[in-house]
Design an enzyme around this catalytic site. Structure first.
Site, PDB file in Angstrom:
ATOM      1  N   LYS A 119      39.398 -17.456  18.763  1.00  0.00           N
ATOM      2  CA  LYS A 119      39.702 -18.296  19.860  1.00  0.00           C
ATOM      3  C   LYS A 119      41.421 -18.559  19.847  1.00  0.00           C
ATOM      4  O   LYS A 119      41.958 -18.415  21.214  1.00  0.00           O
ATOM      5  CB  LYS A 119      39.005 -19.525  19.947  1.00  0.00           C
ATOM      6  CG  LYS A 119      37.583 -19.672  20.267  1.00  0.00           C
ATOM      7  CD  LYS A 119      36.746 -20.718  20.050  1.00  0.00           C
ATOM      8  CE  LYS A 119      35.175 -20.551  20.216  1.00  0.00           C
ATOM      9  NZ  LYS A 119      34.414 -21.647  19.889  1.00  0.00           N
ATOM     10  N   GLN A 122      34.092 -27.455  17.808  1.00  0.00           N
ATOM     11  CA  GLN A 122      33.650 -26.108  17.266  1.00  0.00           C
ATOM     12  C   GLN A 122      32.155 -26.682  16.559  1.00  0.00           C
ATOM     13  O   GLN A 122      32.124 -27.607  15.893  1.00  0.00           O
ATOM     14  CB  GLN A 122      34.365 -25.579  16.251  1.00  0.00           C
ATOM     15  CG  GLN A 122      33.960 -24.404  15.515  1.00  0.00           C
ATOM     16  CD  GLN A 122      33.699 -23.152  16.467  1.00  0.00           C
ATOM     17  OE1 GLN A 122      34.490 -22.935  17.552  1.00  0.00           O
ATOM     18  NE2 GLN A 122      32.539 -22.315  16.336  1.00  0.00           N
ATOM     19  N   ASP A 180      33.920 -25.734  27.091  1.00  0.00           N
ATOM     20  CA  ASP A 180      32.389 -24.815  26.693  1.00  0.00           C
ATOM     21  C   ASP A 180      31.451 -24.972  27.622  1.00  0.00           C
ATOM     22  O   ASP A 180      30.347 -24.268  27.542  1.00  0.00           O
ATOM     23  CB  ASP A 180      32.113 -25.550  25.259  1.00  0.00           C
ATOM     24  CG  ASP A 180      32.693 -24.703  24.220  1.00  0.00           C
ATOM     25  OD1 ASP A 180      32.587 -23.468  24.107  1.00  0.00           O
ATOM     26  OD2 ASP A 180      32.867 -25.405  23.069  1.00  0.00           O
TER      27      ASP A 180
END
Ligand code: NAD
Length: 269
Positions: A48, A92, A115
């Site tokens: 990322k 995460q 997300d």
């Protein structure tokens, strides 16, 4: 025109995104919060950060100790919610066992939840978004076709089912309690099959499928040092997406698109 592979499609879309980002007043900013140090998470985070840097997105990594308490993590996320210089936030996964994933997902500001995990998020979940965008690019006609999704998780199966329904597909979602004979009965009539279980080669190559079926392999597992998907390779259908180099790339692209979108939403309100 020959259709692009996922790898080339993502490359092209990233080039377009990079040009768009270069024309903005400031770089969109993404905050990544990581509360573990496992090998897979480190590698996802590294990917990322690399994508962001290639595209001109400013990304900061906030790596917290695995002993961080839930309250401390929630406080950190709230601080990022308040920080007007941050457009997007991701936490995460997985989180240490003493922290509730649900509580963390709930606290991220939906306007920054790039997300797309929270039901109120302003963004589509990255994996389903990437899959639908590539199918759209391929010219796949969704309306009236049969889709079978194997796996009902909140980040893949369920949001994808909604997106396909919104495109007027007949959608069947199967899971670990589905009997094999039922599964194969549904699969036999499906023009689109998406497998997202994390079970290596769950869908064997001898299961009868339509010749023009498109198979999307979301799963990724490490078996004897190699990455393998949920679908056993086969060449008797229209397309099987590769693992690695398939859905993972689309997911990463969607995340960066969501960060850009978060920036745009922020300046327009
Ligand atoms: P999850 O563990 O939350 O859910 C797995 C789902 O598979 C469950 O709904 C379960 O019912 C179903 N399942 C398990 N065994 C089954 C079986 N034998 N038959 C039918 N269904 C079965 O998983 P997830 O988070 O959705 O991830 C699934 C896989 O996809 C994992 O390998 C994950 O690493 C991968 N993944 C990849 C990407 C990517 O970008 N490539 C993104 C998300 C997830």
């Amino acid at each position: 025109m020959d259709l692009l592979t996922i790898k080339d499609y993502v490359k092209l879309r990233k080039e377009e995104l990079k040009i768009k980002i270069a024309s903005l007043k400031r770089a969109p900013k993404l905050a990544i919060v990581q509360v573990n140090d496992d090998v897979a998470s480190n590698s996802y985070v590294k990917g990322k950060l690399k994508d962001a840097s290639e595209l001109g997105i400013e990304a900061i990594l906030i790596k917290l100790d695995e002993k961080t308490s839930q309250d401390e993590l929630l406080a950190k996320v709230e601080q990022l919610n308040e920080d007007i210089s941050i457009d997007g936030i991701i936490v995460q996964l997985p989180l240490p066992k003493h922290i509730s994933e649900q509580e963390v997902k709930k606290i991220i500001d939906p306007k920054k939840d790039v997300d797309g995990f929270h039901p109120l998020s302003s963004f589509e979940a990255c994996t389903p978004k990437g899959i639908v965008s590539y199918l759209t690019y391929l010219g796949f006609e969704f309306s009236g076709k049969n889709a079978v999704i194997i796996g009902r998780s909140n980040i893949v199966g369920r949001p994808l089912a909604k997106m396909l329904l919104d495109r007027s597909m007949n959608v069947t979602v199967l899971h670990s309690k589905t009997k094999l004979e039922d599964r194969d009965r549904f699969l036999k009539h499906a023009q689109l099959i998406v497998v997202a279980t994390g079970q290596p080669y769950l869908l064997k190559k001898d299961v009868p499928l339509l010749k023009d079926a498109i198979l999307v392999d979301v799963g990724i597992s490490r078996v004897e040092g190699h990455l393998v998907g949920d679908i056993e390779p086969r060449d008797d259908v229209l397309l099987v997406t590769p693992v690695p180099g398939g859905v993972g790339l689309l997911t990463r692209l969607s995340l960066m698109e969501n960060v850009m979108e978060a920036y745009e939403n922020g300046i327009s309100c």
